[in-house]
Design a protein around this motif. Structure first.
Motif, short mmCIF file in Angstrom:
data_model
loop_
_atom_site.label_atom_id
_atom_site.label_comp_id
_atom_site.label_asym_id
_atom_site.label_seq_id
_atom_site.Cartn_x
_atom_site.Cartn_y
_atom_site.Cartn_z
N ARG A 109 0.81 -1.21 0.00
CA ARG A 109 0.00 0.00 0.00
C ARG A 109 0.85 1.27 0.00
NH1 ARG A 109 -4.96 -1.15 -1.52
NH2 ARG A 109 -5.38 0.99 -0.89
N PHE A 110 2.16 1.12 0.11
CA PHE A 110 3.05 2.27 0.18
C PHE A 110 3.90 2.38 -1.08
CE2 PHE A 110 2.35 0.73 4.49
CZ PHE A 110 1.91 1.88 5.14
N GLY A 111 4.34 3.59 -1.39
CA GLY A 111 5.23 3.80 -2.52
C GLY A 111 6.66 3.42 -2.18
N MET A 112 7.48 3.25 -3.20
CA MET A 112 8.85 2.80 -3.00
C MET A 112 9.68 3.80 -2.20
SD MET A 112 9.49 1.14 -6.78
CE MET A 112 11.21 0.72 -6.53
N SER A 113 9.58 5.07 -2.53
CA SER A 113 10.37 6.07 -1.80
C SER A 113 9.91 6.16 -0.35
CB SER A 113 10.27 7.44 -2.48
OG SER A 113 8.95 7.93 -2.45
N GLN A 114 8.63 5.95 -0.12
CA GLN A 114 8.11 6.00 1.24
C GLN A 114 8.62 4.82 2.07
OE1 GLN A 114 3.81 5.83 1.70
NE2 GLN A 114 3.95 7.48 3.18
N LEU A 115 8.65 3.65 1.46
CA LEU A 115 9.19 2.48 2.16
C LEU A 115 10.66 2.69 2.50
CD1 LEU A 115 7.53 -0.36 0.04
CD2 LEU A 115 7.00 0.22 2.41
N HIS A 116 11.38 3.31 1.58
CA HIS A 116 12.80 3.60 1.82
C HIS A 116 12.96 4.56 2.99
CE1 HIS A 116 17.03 4.07 0.96
NE2 HIS A 116 16.89 5.37 0.80
N SER A 152 15.91 -5.06 -2.71
CA SER A 152 17.14 -5.37 -3.44
C SER A 152 18.26 -4.37 -3.20
CB SER A 152 16.86 -5.46 -4.94
OG SER A 152 16.58 -4.17 -5.48
N THR A 153 17.94 -3.19 -2.68
CA THR A 153 18.97 -2.17 -2.51
C THR A 153 18.62 -1.21 -1.38
OG1 THR A 153 20.17 -0.36 -3.61
CG2 THR A 153 17.87 -0.65 -4.21
N THR A 154 19.65 -0.67 -0.75
CA THR A 154 19.45 0.38 0.26
C THR A 154 19.95 1.72 -0.27
OG1 THR A 154 21.60 -0.16 1.27
CG2 THR A 154 19.64 -1.22 2.20
N ASP A 155 20.32 1.75 -1.54
CA ASP A 155 20.81 2.96 -2.19
C ASP A 155 19.60 3.77 -2.68
OD1 ASP A 155 21.65 4.79 -4.29
OD2 ASP A 155 23.60 3.79 -4.22
N GLY A 156 19.40 4.95 -2.11
CA GLY A 156 18.25 5.76 -2.47
C GLY A 156 18.22 6.16 -3.93
N PHE A 157 19.39 6.50 -4.50
CA PHE A 157 19.44 6.90 -5.91
C PHE A 157 19.09 5.72 -6.82
CE2 PHE A 157 21.71 7.42 -9.96
CZ PHE A 157 21.15 8.62 -10.38
N GLU A 158 19.66 4.56 -6.52
CA GLU A 158 19.36 3.37 -7.33
C GLU A 158 17.88 3.03 -7.25
OE1 GLU A 158 20.57 -1.39 -7.61
OE2 GLU A 158 21.70 -0.03 -6.30
#
Length: 238
Positions: A109-116, A152-158
């Motif tokens: 239910r959340f967006g990718m940037s929000q989960l990050h 798969s990644t903890t890199d915000g830019f990726e």
């Protein structure tokens, strides 16, 4: 523990990305089954009678939220909180070094940037953090693929690049921030990044030497035929 809903009356706090743009969320889950802060906190209080379980959400007063966060952050507090059940109100501005585990229910239910952003709230001290994304989204579905991308990644830019590839760029000359309805005819932002970068450099050089495009009448005519006044405003803002 993070839930997308406060109570049973509906989704109260939308999935909003870190840039303030509402993100796409899964339509696969029935709203009647979406985890809520109130229900989850009540169930955990029964299942974990030896632990203090508290709620935190946007409908609470500022003083109430501050009190909860103070007791959650201070492990020596006589009324310290062991388990916090919250909405995305904890997405930013929360720094609790001893918080090491986060469980996000109905993570689709959340967006990718929000989960990050959310997972960045744990593991901020000397101990490593663990963030679990819980979902009923079907394997191979867009929602499941988004969660796999986050994992798969903890890199915000990726991650932002993966998000762009999945959701597409929307209309770069309009207000649509994602999707396939684009003003671009032959280009894709991610695939043709190098071409776009070279075109931007060339465009800057032309405008600096001929801002009214007097020496480039064909280019001026072409631009005028495809860019309306409203679209020009978006270019000015950019």
């Amino acid at each position: 523990m993070v839930c997308p809903r406060i109570g049973d009356e509906g989704i109260d706090e939308k999935s909003i990305g870190g840039d303030g743009i509402e993100e796409e969320v899964s339509e696969e889950s029935s709203e009647t089954t979406i985890a809520s802060v109130v229900a989850v906190a009540q169930n955990l209080a029964l299942d974990l009678p030896d632990l203090r379980v508290e709620m935190l959400h946007g409908r609470m007063s500022g003083d109430a939220k501050e009190d909860v966060m103070t007791r959650f952050a201070d492990t020596a507090h006589p009324d310290g909180i062991d388990v916090l059940v919250a909405t995305t109100v904890i997405e930013v501005g929360v720094d609790v070094p001893d918080a090491t585990t986060m469980i996000i229910l109905d993570a689709d239910r959340f967006g990718m940037s929000q989960l990050h952003q959310l997972r960045g709230r744990v593991g901020r001290g000397v101990l490593p953090g663990l963030c679990l994304l819980v979902t009923d989204a079907d394997a191979g579905s867009p929602s499941r693929e988004r969660l796999l991308a986050v994992a798969s990644t903890t890199d915000g830019f990726e991650l932002s690049q993966l998000d762009l590839e999945m959701r597409r760029e929307g209309d770069v000359l309009g207000s649509v921030q994602s999707g396939r309805r684009s003003s671009l005819r032959l280009l894709e932002v991610v695939r043709d990044e190098d071409i776009i970068d070279r075109a931007r450099t060339a465009a800057h050089a032309i405008v600096e030497s001929d801002s009214e495009l007097t020496s480039h009448p064909a280019l001026k005519l072409a631009i005028g035929s495809i860019i309306a006044d409203e679209q020009a405003e978006f270019l000015e803002k950019a």
